[in-house]
Design an enzyme around this catalytic site. Structure first.
Site, PDB file in Angstrom:
ATOM      1  N   ASP A 172       0.907  -1.036  -0.124  1.00 30.23           N
ATOM      2  CA  ASP A 172      -0.069   0.105  -0.141  1.00 30.23           C
ATOM      3  C   ASP A 172       0.718   1.266   0.006  1.00 30.23           C
ATOM      4  O   ASP A 172       0.534   2.196  -0.538  1.00 30.23           O
ATOM      5  CB  ASP A 172      -1.042   0.037   1.121  1.00 30.23           C
ATOM      6  CG  ASP A 172      -1.960  -1.081   1.299  1.00 30.23           C
ATOM      7  OD1 ASP A 172      -2.538  -1.512  -0.009  1.00 30.23           O
ATOM      8  OD2 ASP A 172      -2.818  -1.211   2.058  1.00 30.23           O
ATOM      9  N   GLU A 198      -2.975  -2.417  -8.548  1.00 33.14           N
ATOM     10  CA  GLU A 198      -1.601  -1.695  -9.034  1.00 33.14           C
ATOM     11  C   GLU A 198      -1.562  -1.144 -10.382  1.00 33.14           C
ATOM     12  O   GLU A 198      -0.470  -0.596 -10.789  1.00 33.14           O
ATOM     13  CB  GLU A 198      -0.497  -2.591  -8.700  1.00 33.14           C
ATOM     14  CG  GLU A 198      -0.421  -3.662  -9.854  1.00 33.14           C
ATOM     15  CD  GLU A 198      -0.722  -5.142  -9.680  1.00 33.14           C
ATOM     16  OE1 GLU A 198      -0.612  -6.023 -10.208  1.00 33.14           O
ATOM     17  OE2 GLU A 198      -1.821  -4.793  -8.618  1.00 33.14           O
TER      18      GLU A 198
END
Length: 268
Positions: A172, A198
Site C-alpha cells: 500500500d 496496482e
C-alpha cells in the site's frame, strides 16, 4: 486476503449502513430546513397580506376624515401597520439568512460526499468511477471541438512480489508513493486515477500522441527514481505504460482505452 479487505471496506453491511446514515442525515436536514423556510415565508406572506388589506381599508377611510383627531388616529394606525410589516420582513430576512448559512454547510457536506465517492481511499487519486466520468466528458469535448486528448495506462511491474515479500501494508505504501509522484509530475488539467489494484490511468487533455508518449516516459523514469525503502533497504519499483489518443472514428472512449491497454500488454 486483499479481496476480503476490499469487500469489508466497501460492501459490508456496516459500510453501506454508514453511507446510508450519512445520506439520511443530509436528506433530513434539507427537508427540515425546506419545511421551515416554506412555513416562515408563508406566515410572513399572510401577515403582510393582512396588513396590506388593513392599510387599503384605512386608505378608504382617510377620505372620510374631517377632524384633526381622526387624522391623528388614522396616521397612528397606519404607522403601526407599516411597522408590523417591517418587523415581519426583518424577521423573515434574519431567518432566511440563518437558513442560508446552514444550507451552505449542507452543500459543503454534499460536495465532500461527492469527493469521497469519486476518490480512491488509499492513494487519494480519482477512483475508477471518477475516471470514467472524466473520460466521457473529455470524449464529448473531443467530438465537439476536435482538440487532441490522450490517455495512458500504467501497471507496476512484479508488484505481487512486493506484497508477498514485505506484506500488503508495504505494498500500500508503494502505491501511495507512485500516486504522489503522478500528482507531482502531471499538470493540474490532467487526471490521474487508480484504475484497480496496482494499475493507474492518466487522462491528458490538449495532448497529442507524441506529447503523451513523452509524458509517459517522464513518469516512467520518475517511478524508477522513486526512493522507496523498507527497513533501510531500497525496493526498486518500475512500471509499464500503454499510451493512446482519441481518434475521429472512435464511437466511444473505450476504444482508445482498449488501444492503450493493448499497448500496455505489449510493453509488459
Amino acid at each position: 486476503e486483499t479481496t476480503e479487505r476490499i469487500f469489508n471496506r466497501l460492501f459490508t453491511v456496516e459500510a453501506n449502513l454508514d453511507l446510508f446514515k450519512f445520506n439520511e442525515r443530509l436528506a433530513g436536514q434539507i427537508k427540515e430546513m425546506t419545511e421551515n423556510i416554506i412555513q416562515e415565508t408563508k406566515a410572513s406572506a399572510e401577515a403582510a397580506d393582512q396588513s396590506s388589506q388593513r392599510l387599503s381599508d384605512s386608505l378608504d377611510k382617510s377620505s372620510q376624515i374631517q377632524e384633526i383627531v381622526q387624522a391623528a388616529e388614522w396616521l397612528k394606525e397606519t404607522i403601526a401597520e407599516v411597522t408590523r410589516i417591517k418587523e415581519v420582513s426583518d424577521h423573515l430576512g434574519r431567518s432566511l439568512s440563518e437558513k442560508s448559512i446552514r444550507l451552505d454547510e449542507v452543500v459543503a457536506s454534499l460536495d465532500q460526499l461527492e469527493v469521497m465517492i469519486l476518490t480512491d481511499e488509499l492513494t487519494r487519486l480519482t477512483n475508477r468511477r471518477g475516471w470514467e466520468q472524466r473520460l466521457n466528458m473529455e470524449f464529448e469535448r473531443f467530438n465537439r471541438y476536435g482538440r487532441p486528448c490522450s490517455m495512458m495506462i500504467l501497471d507496476l511491474d512484479d508488484f505481487k512480489e512486493i506484497n508477498d515479500e514485505y506484506g500488503h501494508l508495504i505494498g500500500d505504501r508503494a502505491l501511495q508513493e507512485v500516486a504522489r509522484g503522478l500528482l507531482n509530475d502531471l499538470r493540474s488539467v490532467d487526471t490521474a486515477a487508480r484504475y484497480g489494484g496496482e494499475e493507474f490511468t492518466c487522462l491528458l487533455p490538449e495532448t497529442d500522441l507524441k506529447g503523451a508518449v513523452q509524458t509517459a516516459e517522464r513518469l516512467r523514469m520518475g517511478i524508477v527514481r522513486t526512493h522507496f525503502t523498507v527497513r533501510n533497504v531500497h525496493v526498486p519499483i518500475t512500471a509499464s505504460f500503454g499510451v493512446a489518443t482519441f481518434r475521429k472514428g472512435d464511437k466511444e472512449p473505450r476504444e482508445a482505452l482498449a488501444r492503450a491497454d493493448k499497448a500496455l500488454y505489449q510493453a509488459k
